[in-house]
Design a protein around this motif. Structure first.
Motif, PDB file in Angstrom:
ATOM      1  N   ALA A 185       2.952   0.297  -6.246  1.00  0.00           N
ATOM      2  CA  ALA A 185       2.089   0.119  -5.077  1.00  0.00           C
ATOM      3  C   ALA A 185       0.670  -0.283  -5.479  1.00  0.00           C
ATOM      4  CB  ALA A 185       2.044   1.412  -4.269  1.00  0.00           C
ATOM      5  N   ALA A 186       0.485  -0.601  -6.749  1.00  0.00           N
ATOM      6  CA  ALA A 186      -0.809  -1.007  -7.299  1.00  0.00           C
ATOM      7  C   ALA A 186      -1.844   0.114  -7.216  1.00  0.00           C
ATOM      8  CB  ALA A 186      -1.332  -2.274  -6.613  1.00  0.00           C
ATOM      9  N   LYS A 187      -1.374   1.342  -7.184  1.00  0.00           N
ATOM     10  CA  LYS A 187      -2.273   2.498  -7.209  1.00  0.00           C
ATOM     11  C   LYS A 187      -2.312   3.009  -8.653  1.00  0.00           C
ATOM     12  CE  LYS A 187      -1.309   3.791  -2.405  1.00  0.00           C
ATOM     13  NZ  LYS A 187      -0.851   4.872  -1.483  1.00  0.00           N
ATOM     14  N   TYR A 188      -2.990   2.232  -9.479  1.00  0.00           N
ATOM     15  CA  TYR A 188      -2.904   2.443 -10.914  1.00  0.00           C
ATOM     16  C   TYR A 188      -3.559   3.747 -11.370  1.00  0.00           C
ATOM     17  CZ  TYR A 188      -1.542  -2.430 -10.575  1.00  0.00           C
ATOM     18  OH  TYR A 188      -0.905  -3.595 -10.221  1.00  0.00           O
ATOM     19  N   ALA A 189      -4.650   4.130 -10.736  1.00  0.00           N
ATOM     20  CA  ALA A 189      -5.306   5.388 -11.110  1.00  0.00           C
ATOM     21  C   ALA A 189      -4.390   6.577 -10.820  1.00  0.00           C
ATOM     22  CB  ALA A 189      -6.627   5.534 -10.355  1.00  0.00           C
ATOM     23  N   ASP A 190      -3.704   6.514  -9.688  1.00  0.00           N
ATOM     24  CA  ASP A 190      -2.767   7.593  -9.342  1.00  0.00           C
ATOM     25  C   ASP A 190      -1.564   7.589 -10.283  1.00  0.00           C
ATOM     26  OD1 ASP A 190      -4.381   8.408  -7.257  1.00  0.00           O
ATOM     27  OD2 ASP A 190      -3.309   7.243  -5.743  1.00  0.00           O
ATOM     28  N   ALA A 191      -1.125   6.397 -10.655  1.00  0.00           N
ATOM     29  CA  ALA A 191      -0.008   6.296 -11.602  1.00  0.00           C
ATOM     30  C   ALA A 191      -0.406   6.928 -12.931  1.00  0.00           C
ATOM     31  CB  ALA A 191       0.381   4.837 -11.805  1.00  0.00           C
ATOM     32  N   LYS A 192      -1.598   6.598 -13.394  1.00  0.00           N
ATOM     33  CA  LYS A 192      -2.096   7.158 -14.658  1.00  0.00           C
ATOM     34  C   LYS A 192      -2.168   8.690 -14.580  1.00  0.00           C
ATOM     35  CE  LYS A 192      -6.042   6.987 -17.857  1.00  0.00           C
ATOM     36  NZ  LYS A 192      -6.178   8.454 -17.953  1.00  0.00           N
ATOM     37  N   ALA A 193      -2.630   9.199 -13.454  1.00  0.00           N
ATOM     38  CA  ALA A 193      -2.747  10.653 -13.299  1.00  0.00           C
ATOM     39  C   ALA A 193      -1.379  11.329 -13.408  1.00  0.00           C
ATOM     40  CB  ALA A 193      -3.397  10.980 -11.954  1.00  0.00           C
ATOM     41  N   ALA A 194      -0.373  10.707 -12.823  1.00  0.00           N
ATOM     42  CA  ALA A 194       0.980  11.276 -12.883  1.00  0.00           C
ATOM     43  C   ALA A 194       1.525  11.223 -14.305  1.00  0.00           C
ATOM     44  CB  ALA A 194       1.904  10.518 -11.929  1.00  0.00           C
ATOM     45  N   TYR A 195       1.344  10.074 -14.967  1.00  0.00           N
ATOM     46  CA  TYR A 195       1.824   9.942 -16.343  1.00  0.00           C
ATOM     47  C   TYR A 195       1.099  10.930 -17.262  1.00  0.00           C
ATOM     48  CZ  TYR A 195       4.002   5.503 -14.915  1.00  0.00           C
ATOM     49  OH  TYR A 195       4.768   4.533 -14.287  1.00  0.00           O
ATOM     50  N   ASP A 196      -0.211  11.056 -17.086  1.00  0.00           N
ATOM     51  CA  ASP A 196      -0.996  11.971 -17.916  1.00  0.00           C
ATOM     52  C   ASP A 196      -0.547  13.421 -17.728  1.00  0.00           C
ATOM     53  OD1 ASP A 196      -2.566  10.057 -19.126  1.00  0.00           O
ATOM     54  OD2 ASP A 196      -4.222  10.226 -17.694  1.00  0.00           O
ATOM     55  N   LEU A 201       2.196  18.176 -19.714  1.00  0.00           N
ATOM     56  CA  LEU A 201       3.114  19.262 -19.401  1.00  0.00           C
ATOM     57  C   LEU A 201       4.229  19.386 -20.434  1.00  0.00           C
ATOM     58  CD1 LEU A 201       3.515  21.372 -17.119  1.00  0.00           C
ATOM     59  CD2 LEU A 201       5.075  19.744 -16.021  1.00  0.00           C
ATOM     60  N   HIS A 202       4.876  18.254 -20.727  1.00  0.00           N
ATOM     61  CA  HIS A 202       5.995  18.249 -21.690  1.00  0.00           C
ATOM     62  C   HIS A 202       5.859  17.043 -22.619  1.00  0.00           C
ATOM     63  CE1 HIS A 202       8.167  20.521 -18.268  1.00  0.00           C
ATOM     64  NE2 HIS A 202       7.817  21.387 -19.190  1.00  0.00           N
ATOM     65  N   PRO A 203       4.950  17.109 -23.569  1.00  0.00           N
ATOM     66  CA  PRO A 203       4.616  15.946 -24.409  1.00  0.00           C
ATOM     67  C   PRO A 203       5.761  15.383 -25.248  1.00  0.00           C
ATOM     68  CG  PRO A 203       3.654  17.974 -25.295  1.00  0.00           C
ATOM     69  CD  PRO A 203       4.162  18.294 -23.922  1.00  0.00           C
ATOM     70  N   SER A 204       6.774  16.187 -25.537  1.00  0.00           N
ATOM     71  CA  SER A 204       7.854  15.713 -26.409  1.00  0.00           C
ATOM     72  C   SER A 204       9.100  15.254 -25.644  1.00  0.00           C
ATOM     73  CB  SER A 204       8.241  16.809 -27.405  1.00  0.00           C
ATOM     74  OG  SER A 204       8.712  17.968 -26.719  1.00  0.00           O
ATOM     75  N   SER A 205       9.053  15.283 -24.324  1.00  0.00           N
ATOM     76  CA  SER A 205      10.230  14.902 -23.540  1.00  0.00           C
ATOM     77  C   SER A 205      10.399  13.384 -23.512  1.00  0.00           C
ATOM     78  CB  SER A 205      10.120  15.425 -22.103  1.00  0.00           C
ATOM     79  OG  SER A 205       9.133  14.706 -21.387  1.00  0.00           O
ATOM     80  N   ASN A 206      11.612  12.946 -23.207  1.00  0.00           N
ATOM     81  CA  ASN A 206      11.882  11.507 -23.110  1.00  0.00           C
ATOM     82  C   ASN A 206      11.052  10.861 -22.016  1.00  0.00           C
ATOM     83  OD1 ASN A 206      13.797  11.593 -25.175  1.00  0.00           O
ATOM     84  ND2 ASN A 206      15.484  12.027 -23.762  1.00  0.00           N
ATOM     85  N   TRP A 207      10.865  11.587 -20.900  1.00  0.00           N
ATOM     86  CA  TRP A 207      10.064  11.038 -19.801  1.00  0.00           C
ATOM     87  C   TRP A 207       8.607  10.887 -20.221  1.00  0.00           C
ATOM     88  CZ3 TRP A 207      12.714   8.656 -16.378  1.00  0.00           C
ATOM     89  CH2 TRP A 207      13.987   9.104 -16.003  1.00  0.00           C
ATOM     90  N   ALA A 208       8.133  11.790 -21.076  1.00  0.00           N
ATOM     91  CA  ALA A 208       6.760  11.680 -21.576  1.00  0.00           C
ATOM     92  C   ALA A 208       6.609  10.438 -22.450  1.00  0.00           C
ATOM     93  CB  ALA A 208       6.375  12.932 -22.362  1.00  0.00           C
ATOM     94  N   GLU A 209       7.619  10.165 -23.267  1.00  0.00           N
ATOM     95  CA  GLU A 209       7.583   8.969 -24.112  1.00  0.00           C
ATOM     96  C   GLU A 209       7.544   7.710 -23.251  1.00  0.00           C
ATOM     97  OE1 GLU A 209       7.140   8.844 -27.359  1.00  0.00           O
ATOM     98  OE2 GLU A 209       7.016  11.029 -27.324  1.00  0.00           O
ATOM     99  N   LEU A 210       8.323   7.702 -22.179  1.00  0.00           N
ATOM    100  CA  LEU A 210       8.300   6.562 -21.260  1.00  0.00           C
ATOM    101  C   LEU A 210       6.934   6.438 -20.586  1.00  0.00           C
ATOM    102  CD1 LEU A 210      11.821   6.827 -19.563  1.00  0.00           C
ATOM    103  CD2 LEU A 210      11.027   5.015 -21.091  1.00  0.00           C
ATOM    104  N   SER A 211       6.359   7.584 -20.254  1.00  0.00           N
ATOM    105  CA  SER A 211       5.036   7.581 -19.625  1.00  0.00           C
ATOM    106  C   SER A 211       3.988   6.994 -20.575  1.00  0.00           C
ATOM    107  CB  SER A 211       4.634   9.005 -19.236  1.00  0.00           C
ATOM    108  OG  SER A 211       5.482   9.504 -18.223  1.00  0.00           O
ATOM    109  N   LYS A 212       4.076   7.351 -21.842  1.00  0.00           N
ATOM    110  CA  LYS A 212       3.139   6.810 -22.830  1.00  0.00           C
ATOM    111  C   LYS A 212       3.255   5.293 -22.917  1.00  0.00           C
ATOM    112  CE  LYS A 212       3.349  11.030 -25.627  1.00  0.00           C
ATOM    113  NZ  LYS A 212       3.872  11.646 -26.883  1.00  0.00           N
TER     114      LYS A 212
END
Length: 225
Positions: A185-196, A201-212
């Protein structure tokens, strides 16, 4: 007037007041007793109603799923129609009965690809009590329905609600989905907040790696700093 006479006068006055108010005191006490009994009866009736509702739900669920793997598509559809019909009055109930009925109703509707009705049922299952333990799952599934319907705002809202429960078993997926939908939705700041938040929360999870990887891509594209 002597002190003794004054004391006797006050005592007499108090006694007379108590005599006059005795009926009121007894009446209030009687009302309290009746109220306590009424609360006990209500609690008993409520408990019995809940027990009956759960029994009805369990029977509906059993009739829907019993040996379903051997049924034809038409037979499954017929069972679903019957289950939805029987579940409808239970979806209006409060407490666990209403929650379970709405969740099963939503599952059936989702399997029928009736996403709008499924979403409504998922959200109804948490209406009035978003602290119930099933709330994150209901919000998550409502978000999935919203994505199927192309309703980005609703998807974002529901994924956000689901992701706020840190103990939710799918919290990582909910946070990544929240970031992904915000990104779309081009809400990049909100996207970054969710990924961060997911990475924190779980830095070693697969979803965290995708977020990075998504954060790297967004920075490379100049969407975030």
């Amino acid at each position: 007037m002597t002190d003794k006479t004054e004391k006797e006068t006050l005592a007499d006055s108090l006694n007379k007041t108590l005599e006059k108010s005795k009926g009121i005191v007894f009446t209030v006490a009687a009302i309290i007793v009746v109220a306590i009994v009424a609360v006990a009866v209500f609690a008993t009736l409520k408990s019995k109603a809940t027990e009956k509702g759960i029994e009805q739900f369990d029977l509906i669920a059993y009739n829907l799923t019993n040996e379903a793997k051997d049924l034809s598509a038409d037979d499954i559809a017929a069972r679903q129609t019957k289950a939805l019909e029987d579940l409808t009055p239970l979806t209006e109930k409060k407490g666990i009965v209403g929650v379970r009925a709405n969740m099963l109703f939503a599952e059936i509707k989702f399997s029928q690809k009736k996403y709008d009705e499924a979403r409504s049922a998922w959200l109804k299952a948490v209406s009035g009590d978003d602290k119930i333990y099933t709330a994150p799952l209901c919000y998550y599934n409502a978000a999935v329905c919203s994505e199927e319907l192309g309703d980005t705002d609703s998807a974002i809202s529901c994924y956000k609600s689901a992701s706020e429960a840190d103990e939710f078993v799918l919290v990582d997926h909910a946070l990544f989905s929240l970031g992904r939908v915000n990104e779309g939705a081009a809400k990049y700041a909100d996207a970054k907040a969710a990924y961060d938040k997911l990475i924190s929360l779980h830095p070693s999870s697969n979803w965290a790696e995708l977020s990075k990887s998504r954060l790297i891509a967004l920075k490379a594209a100049g969407k975030i700093e």
